[in-house]
Write a protein that holds these residues in place. Structure first.
Motif, PDB file in Angstrom:
ATOM      1  N   VAL A 162       0.885  -1.097  -0.034  1.00 47.17           N
ATOM      2  CA  VAL A 162      -0.016   0.047   0.019  1.00 47.17           C
ATOM      3  C   VAL A 162       0.872   1.258   0.085  1.00 47.17           C
ATOM      4  N   PRO A 163       1.113   1.859  -1.335  1.00 51.29           N
ATOM      5  CA  PRO A 163       2.447   2.852  -1.338  1.00 51.29           C
ATOM      6  C   PRO A 163       1.896   4.168  -0.614  1.00 51.29           C
ATOM      7  N   ASN A 164       2.730   5.003  -0.264  1.00 52.17           N
ATOM      8  CA  ASN A 164       2.626   6.405   0.266  1.00 52.17           C
ATOM      9  C   ASN A 164       2.138   7.213  -0.781  1.00 52.17           C
ATOM     10  N   THR A 165       1.052   7.099  -1.221  1.00 52.04           N
ATOM     11  CA  THR A 165       0.487   8.002  -2.270  1.00 52.04           C
ATOM     12  C   THR A 165      -0.219   9.312  -1.353  1.00 52.04           C
ATOM     13  N   THR A 166      -0.765  10.141  -2.040  1.00 52.84           N
ATOM     14  CA  THR A 166      -1.620  10.866  -1.636  1.00 52.84           C
ATOM     15  C   THR A 166      -3.020  11.609  -2.341  1.00 52.84           C
ATOM     16  N   TYR A 167      -3.622  12.447  -1.632  1.00 56.48           N
ATOM     17  CA  TYR A 167      -4.625  13.035  -2.432  1.00 56.48           C
ATOM     18  C   TYR A 167      -4.149  13.836  -3.666  1.00 56.48           C
ATOM     19  N   VAL A 168      -4.570  13.764  -4.909  1.00 55.23           N
ATOM     20  CA  VAL A 168      -3.988  14.586  -5.716  1.00 55.23           C
ATOM     21  C   VAL A 168      -5.186  15.595  -6.284  1.00 55.23           C
ATOM     22  N   PRO A 169      -5.369  16.880  -6.281  1.00 51.35           N
ATOM     23  CA  PRO A 169      -6.572  17.452  -6.569  1.00 51.35           C
ATOM     24  C   PRO A 169      -6.471  17.480  -8.048  1.00 51.35           C
ATOM     25  N   GLU A 170      -7.615  17.903  -8.725  1.00 48.27           N
ATOM     26  CA  GLU A 170      -7.602  17.842 -10.248  1.00 48.27           C
ATOM     27  C   GLU A 170      -6.971  18.725 -11.013  1.00 48.27           C
ATOM     28  N   ARG A 171      -6.922  19.831 -10.290  1.00 42.69           N
ATOM     29  CA  ARG A 171      -5.995  20.792 -10.658  1.00 42.69           C
ATOM     30  C   ARG A 171      -5.204  21.428  -9.540  1.00 42.69           C
ATOM     31  N   PRO A 172      -3.649  21.894  -9.820  1.00 48.33           N
ATOM     32  CA  PRO A 172      -3.161  22.415  -8.527  1.00 48.33           C
ATOM     33  C   PRO A 172      -3.956  23.704  -8.231  1.00 48.33           C
ATOM     34  N   PRO A 173      -4.057  24.020  -6.997  1.00 46.37           N
ATOM     35  CA  PRO A 173      -4.560  25.187  -6.615  1.00 46.37           C
ATOM     36  C   PRO A 173      -3.999  26.580  -6.967  1.00 46.37           C
ATOM     37  N   ARG A 174      -2.599  26.481  -6.976  1.00 45.01           N
ATOM     38  CA  ARG A 174      -2.121  27.801  -7.724  1.00 45.01           C
ATOM     39  C   ARG A 174      -0.644  27.390  -8.524  1.00 45.01           C
TER      40      ARG A 174
END
Length: 398
Positions: A162-174
Motif C-alpha cells: 500500500v504505497p505512500n500516495t496522496t490526494y491529488v487535486p484535479e488541478r493544482p490550487p495555484r
C-alpha cells in the motif's frame, strides 16, 4: 468491520495512518478505535472515531508507553475485527487474545537504526539482525502491509504493498511562485536538516525564503530554532497534513535533501509526490526512487536532482527555476499529471480497505454481522478526548 488502529511512535495525525488509512476505513462505513498519543501531541481526535490516549514513545523513553499500549490493546482487541499497528515496537506489546492482526511496515526498521541519534552508536549495527529476526517472526504470526515495493526483498513471503500516495487535486490550487521554497515532513540530520538551514542562508540574500514544515527530532530541534532566530528558515513545526498541503501550494519549489542512508535507498519520499500533486517543481537529492520519478520518466522531468549534501547546488537550482518561468511551469504541469495518474490515494484506498475486509472475512474468529457488539469506550476516564466539531475531511485533501 471494526478496526483497532495503534501507534505510540507516530504523531496521531500522521498522514498515512489518519488522513489516508483511517479516513478510508471511515469512508467505507467501518468503525475505528484509535490508540495514539493524543495528549502528548496536543491533538483533539476526530468525533467519528473512538480515541484511546497513551504516552508517546520517544528516544530512550519507550517502556512506559509500551506498557500502556499493551494494556489498551488487551482491553480493546477482543471487541475488534482487525488490529492494525504501525510501529515495530508494538510487536512487544501485542496481546495474546487478538483479532486478525496487521503490521503496516512504514520503513526499513533495521536499516533505520543506523540513523537513530538516541541509540548509542556501538549498538546500532548489532541490533539490525535482531530486528530482522522480529520481522521473520511477524511473517509467521500476522499479516503484513508494505509501504514500498522496495521492502519486498526483506521478507521471505509476498506481502501486499500500500504505497505512500496522496490526494491529488484535479488541478493544482495555484501556479508556482517566485519567493519561497518549502520542505514538508519529519526533520532529522539524515533527512537533510543541516542542508536546509544552509540553503536558507544562501537564498536569503536573493529574497527567497525556505519554509520548513514538520516535527524535528531532538538532535535537530536546536539547530532549527537557531536558524529561525537568524532568519535563515521559517520553521512551523508539526502541521496536520491537510493544512500543511495548503501551505505548500504556490511555492517556487518543493525540496527533499535526504542523505544517502540505507533506509532511504528503497523508499520514495512521500513529500516528493505531495509536491508534484500540488503543482510544485521538485528539487531532490539522488535517492534512487526519487531520482527515477523526478528525472527518469520518458514523459518529461518534474524537477531537478542535486548531489547529496550539496546546499550550494540546491540554491543554484532554486535560482534557475526562479529565473525561468517556462521551466518551472513545465515541471509543475508534468509533475501534477504524473501524480494524478499514478499516485492518487483514493485508488489505493479502495485496495487497502478491500484487503482488510478479505483478511477479516477469511478469519474463523470473525463475528457474524448479526452478532451484538459491545459498546466501545476509551480505556478509562483520562482517555476521553474532546470532539473536533469540524473535521473538514469529507472530500478533497484529508
Amino acid at each position: 468491520m471494526h478496526a483497532l488502529v495503534a501507534t505510540v511512535v507516530h504523531h496521531p495525525e500522521d498522514a498515512r495512518i489518519l488522513h489516508r488509512q483511517v479516513r478510508a476505513l471511515l469512508d467505507a462505513g467501518h468503525s475505528v478505535t484509535y490508540v495514539a498519543p493524543f495528549r502528548a501531541c496536543n491533538v483533539t481526535p476526530w468525533s467519528e472515531l473512538t480515541a484511546v490516549d497513551v504516552p508517546r514513545a520517544t528516544g530512550t523513553r519507550r517502556l512506559g508507553a509500551l506498557r500502556e499500549a499493551r494494556a489498551a490493546l488487551a482491553e480493546h482487541a477482543p471487541r475488534a475485527d482487525a488490529l492494525i499497528f504501525h510501529d515495530p515496537e508494538l510487536l512487544l506489546a501485542l496481546p495474546r487474545r487478538r483479532p486478525v492482526t496487521v503490521w503496516d511496515v512504514h520503513e526499513d526498521a533495521a536499516a533505520s537504526l543506523l540513523t537513530k541519534p538516541w541509540l548509542p552508536k556501538p549498538v546500532r549495527r548489532p541490533l539490525g539482525p535482531v530486528v530482522r529476526g522480529f520481522e521473520r517472526g511477524a511473517e509467521r504470526r500476522m499479516h503484513l502491509l508494505l509501504a514500498e515495493e522496495g521492502y519486498r526483498d526483506r521478507f521471505r513471503h509476498t506481502h501486499p504493498v500500500v504505497p505512500n500516495t496522496t490526494y491529488v487535486p484535479e488541478r493544482p490550487p495555484r501556479p508556482p511562485g517566485t519567493d519561497r521554497v518549502v520542505y514538508l515532513g519529519q526533520l532529522s540530520m539524515a533527512r537533510g536538516a543541516a542542508e536546509l538551514v544552509e540553503l536558507g542562508g544562501l537564498l536569503r540574500p536573493h529574497g527567497v525564503r525556505v519554509e520548513v514544515i514538520g516535527a524535528a527530532d531532538g538532535e535537530t530541534r536546536q539547530l532549527l530554532r537557531q536558524a529561525q532566530q537568524e532568519g535563515k528558515v521559517h520553521w512551523y513545526g508539526f502541521v496536520p497534513n491537510d493544512q500543511a498541503l495548503r501551505m505548500v501550494s504556490g511555492a517556487l519549489a518543493g525540496i527533499s535533501m535526504l542523505r544517502d542512508a540505507p533506509n532511504y535507498r528503497h523508499s520514495l519520499p512521500t513529500k516528493v509526490v505531495e509536491y508534484m500533486a500540488h503543482g510544485l517543481p521538485v528539487i531532490s537529492t539522488p535517492n534512487p526512487p526519487a531520482e527515477a520519478l523526478v528525472t527518469g520518466r520518458p514523459n518529461g522531468h518534474c524537477g531537478m536532482v542535486v548531489p547529496f549534501g550539496d546546499a550550494s547546488a540546491a540554491a543554484e537550482a532554486v535560482l534557475r527555476l526562479r529565473s525561468d518561468p517556462g521551466l518551472r511551469s513545465r515541471y509543475a504541469r508534468t509533475g501534477h499529471a504524473i501524480a494524478r495518474e499514478e499516485y492518487h490515494w483514493p485508488v489505493q484506498a479502495k485496495a487497502f480497505v478491500r484487503r482488510l475486509e478479505e483478511w477479516v472475512l477469511g478469519s474463523p474468529e470473525v463475528q457474524s454481522e448479526s452478532a451484538p457488539r459491545p459498546a466501545l469506550v476509551p480505556r478509562h476516564d483520562r482517555t476521553r478526548m474532546g470532539n473536533r466539531q469540524d473535521t473538514g475531511l469529507s472530500s478533497g485533501l484529508a
